[in-house]
Design a protein around this motif. Structure first.
Motif, PDB file in Angstrom:
ATOM      1  N   ALA A 136      44.025  36.975  51.870  1.00 54.86           N
ATOM      2  CA  ALA A 136      43.876  36.456  50.506  1.00 54.86           C
ATOM      3  C   ALA A 136      44.355  37.440  49.450  1.00 54.86           C
ATOM      4  O   ALA A 136      44.950  37.042  48.445  1.00 54.86           O
ATOM      5  N   LEU A 137      44.096  38.720  49.661  1.00 53.39           N
ATOM      6  CA  LEU A 137      44.569  39.715  48.700  1.00 53.39           C
ATOM      7  C   LEU A 137      46.010  40.123  48.989  1.00 53.39           C
ATOM      8  O   LEU A 137      46.813  40.314  48.070  1.00 53.39           O
ATOM      9  N   GLU A 138      46.331  40.259  50.259  1.00 53.43           N
ATOM     10  CA  GLU A 138      47.649  40.774  50.641  1.00 53.43           C
ATOM     11  C   GLU A 138      48.794  39.919  50.110  1.00 53.43           C
ATOM     12  O   GLU A 138      49.836  40.445  49.683  1.00 53.43           O
ATOM     13  N   VAL A 139      48.595  38.604  50.117  1.00 59.04           N
ATOM     14  CA  VAL A 139      49.671  37.700  49.691  1.00 59.04           C
ATOM     15  C   VAL A 139      50.017  37.893  48.218  1.00 59.04           C
ATOM     16  O   VAL A 139      51.150  37.627  47.796  1.00 59.04           O
ATOM     17  N   GLU A 140      49.068  38.374  47.412  1.00 56.49           N
ATOM     18  CA  GLU A 140      49.336  38.591  45.980  1.00 56.49           C
ATOM     19  C   GLU A 140      50.048  39.927  45.711  1.00 56.49           C
ATOM     20  O   GLU A 140      50.601  40.128  44.623  1.00 56.49           O
ATOM     21  N   LEU A 141      50.006  40.841  46.662  1.00 59.51           N
ATOM     22  CA  LEU A 141      50.516  42.191  46.411  1.00 59.51           C
ATOM     23  C   LEU A 141      52.003  42.242  46.057  1.00 59.51           C
ATOM     24  O   LEU A 141      52.392  43.004  45.161  1.00 59.51           O
TER      25      LEU A 141
ATOM     26  N   VAL B 233      42.526  39.258  38.602  1.00 64.94           N
ATOM     27  CA  VAL B 233      43.283  38.300  39.413  1.00 64.94           C
ATOM     28  C   VAL B 233      42.368  37.740  40.502  1.00 64.94           C
ATOM     29  O   VAL B 233      41.868  38.487  41.349  1.00 64.94           O
ATOM     30  N   VAL B 234      42.147  36.431  40.462  1.00 65.59           N
ATOM     31  CA  VAL B 234      41.366  35.747  41.491  1.00 65.59           C
ATOM     32  C   VAL B 234      42.334  35.048  42.437  1.00 65.59           C
ATOM     33  O   VAL B 234      43.186  34.272  42.007  1.00 65.59           O
ATOM     34  N   SER B 235      42.194  35.332  43.729  1.00 65.95           N
ATOM     35  CA  SER B 235      43.022  34.698  44.749  1.00 65.95           C
ATOM     36  C   SER B 235      42.227  33.567  45.384  1.00 65.95           C
ATOM     37  O   SER B 235      41.209  33.806  46.042  1.00 65.95           O
TER      38      SER B 235
END
Length: 477
Positions: free
Chosen positions: A130-135, A178-180
């Motif tokens: 969930a966090l990695e995809v936003e990086l 930032v909310v994923s």
């Protein structure tokens, strides 16, 4: 040796090829429109594979102004480990094919120290997508900006508000939130089939927009009740609720805006198993000059400064007015300046909005009159002839060079090696300084050696909306 969280889903959720990943980001991330004057301070973005949700996420990230931010909270749900509380990453960096993203370890440690809801938990972070995809979006837009990576487990409604309070206490200024989160997961494989597949195109959109409406209404309890009542399988409902609760605490006064909505059923023309995605941003309230500087507002602000000083001189407790215009009870930052027969007699202020504007004026008026280290405490005799000026500050923003500093319009802040100094916009204009001269005086005020501002310093500018009247004399009671 730095502790690095390696990529878990590169090559699966997003390309593991640097060139392919950069091509996607270059295609879908666009510069913010010049007409987007209200800054985006928070966003909700999806976290599926880029082929499904990447364009939606890019739409939200594209309206972020990268120059405004020095920290990023990145918060999302857990998909692989069950736990209670919020998992803080114990890493120094998160790695993707584009390189390493620094973690703001100081803020992470502070969160763990301030509330037991926050715990260092490596197991929750290692497999989590969930966090990695936003990086990659963050790396492309704000490559030097450190992240505060948080994965949410189970939380009660009271704990959601506790988490928001802890974040409010710890987060530094200039932190993007930032909310994923994806929205509804529909189908047998998600164990969620509240309506027949043939009804899904319309029913799914209605279900998701019901949740989005609660978000745009900024109703934390309403959003949580909606999710409970409908069973909506919004994976990031707790992170979203934390963001809503944080905004309630801050009384931020802005607005949520839905920029884009879609689902895989619509993309693939198959609603047997579908996930919904939304790009939602929060735009901070813009203070209108004519509202803040109305005659009524000027009178209220100057009277608060005057009466706070008068009460201090009389050794009496001061109470803020209860009938002031509502916007004056919103958080604000200001400087209060005292002049005695034209000469400076005290000036104290605050750069960050941490309390209501009226409270801030009261505090800074008393500090300027009695606690400015450059002057002795104001006397009752002097008070009769003191002129008051209040400078209400807009949020500061970083600048790359002094070429972006507009004399007479901008105040300027210099930070370096733990030292800082500030000049209000009128200082350079009154002294008839150019930019270079202003910087020499500013670094001297900060206690820095000559010329040191040119390397390794942080520069910020802000604007002020001033309340001042030569006729508004402070009079003793």
């Amino acid at each position: 040796m730095p502790k690095i969280r390696p990529p878990a889903v590169a090559g699966q959720f997003y390309p593991d090829s640097v060139l392919r990943l950069q091509d996607f980001l270059n295609e879908f991330l666009v510069s913010p429109s010049p007409c987007d004057t209200a800054p985006v301070t928070a966003l909700i973005v999806p976290h599926a594979g880029l082929r499904y949700s990447g364009e939606t996420a890019a739409i939200a990230f594209s309206v972020v102004d990268p120059a405004r931010w020095r920290h990023i909270v990145l918060i999302g749900p857990t998909h692989h480990r069950w736990f209670h509380g919020i998992a803080v990453a114990p890493h120094d960096f998160f790695r993707t094919p584009l390189g390493e993203v620094p973690v703001d370890t100081a803020v992470c440690n502070a969160l763990v120290a301030v509330d037991t809801l926050f715990e260092m938990n490596e197991d929750a972070h290692v497999p989590e997508h969930a966090l990695e995809v936003e990086l990659p979006f963050i790396q492309h837009l704000m490559p030097e900006c450190p992240i505060i990576p948080l994965v949410c487990g189970d939380l009660t409604p009271d704990e959601i508000r506790k988490a928001a309070a802890a974040l409010e206490a710890v987060l530094p200024p200039e932190t993007l939130f930032v909310v994923s989160s994806d929205f509804t997961h529909y189908g047998e494989r998600f164990d969620y089939v509240p309506f027949a597949e043939e009804e899904a195109p319309e029913a799914l959109r209605k279900l998701d927009h019901g949740a989005i409406n609660e978000i745009t209404r900024q109703d934390t309890n309403g959003f949580m009740r909606y999710c409970e009542r409908t069973g909506a399988t919004i994976c990031g409902q707790r992170p979203i609720a934390i963001m809503l609760a944080l905004n309630e605490l801050r009384q931020a006064g802005g607005n949520f805006e839905l920029l884009h909505y879609t689902n895989t059923g619509e993309m693939l023309e198959d609603y047997s198993s579908t996930v919904s995605y939304a790009a939602i941003v929060y735009r901070a309230a813009e203070v209108e000059d004519d509202l803040v500087m109305s005659e009524e507002t000027v009178d209220v602000l100057l009277n608060v400064a005057h009466d706070a000083i008068a009460s201090e001189l009389a050794n009496e407790e001061y109470h803020l007015p209860s009938t002031a215009p509502p916007h004056l009870y919103d958080n604000g930052a200001c400087f209060v300046t005292l002049r005695l027969r034209g000469d400076l007699r005290g000036c104290m202020g605050t750069l960050e909005a941490k309390e209501s504007l009226l409270e801030n004026i009261e505090r800074n008026a008393v500090n300027a009159a009695f606690h400015d280290p450059r002057f002795p405490p104001l006397t009752a005799t002097e008070f009769r002839d003191v002129d008051l000026q209040i400078s209400c500050l807009t949020p500061r923003r970083p600048i790359a060079s002094i070429d972006d500093f507009e004399l007479g319009r901008h105040g300027i802040i210099l930070e370096k090696d733990g030292k800082h100094a500030v000049f209000l916009p009128q200082v350079a204009a009154e002294q008839q300084w150019d930019r270079e001269t202003t910087m020499r005086h500013l670094e001297r005020k900060a206690g820095l050696r000559a010329g040191s501002w040119r390397q390794g310093s942080q520069l910020y500018v802000f604007e002020t909306i001033c309340c001042a009247s030569p006729e508004h004399r402070a009079e003793s009671d």
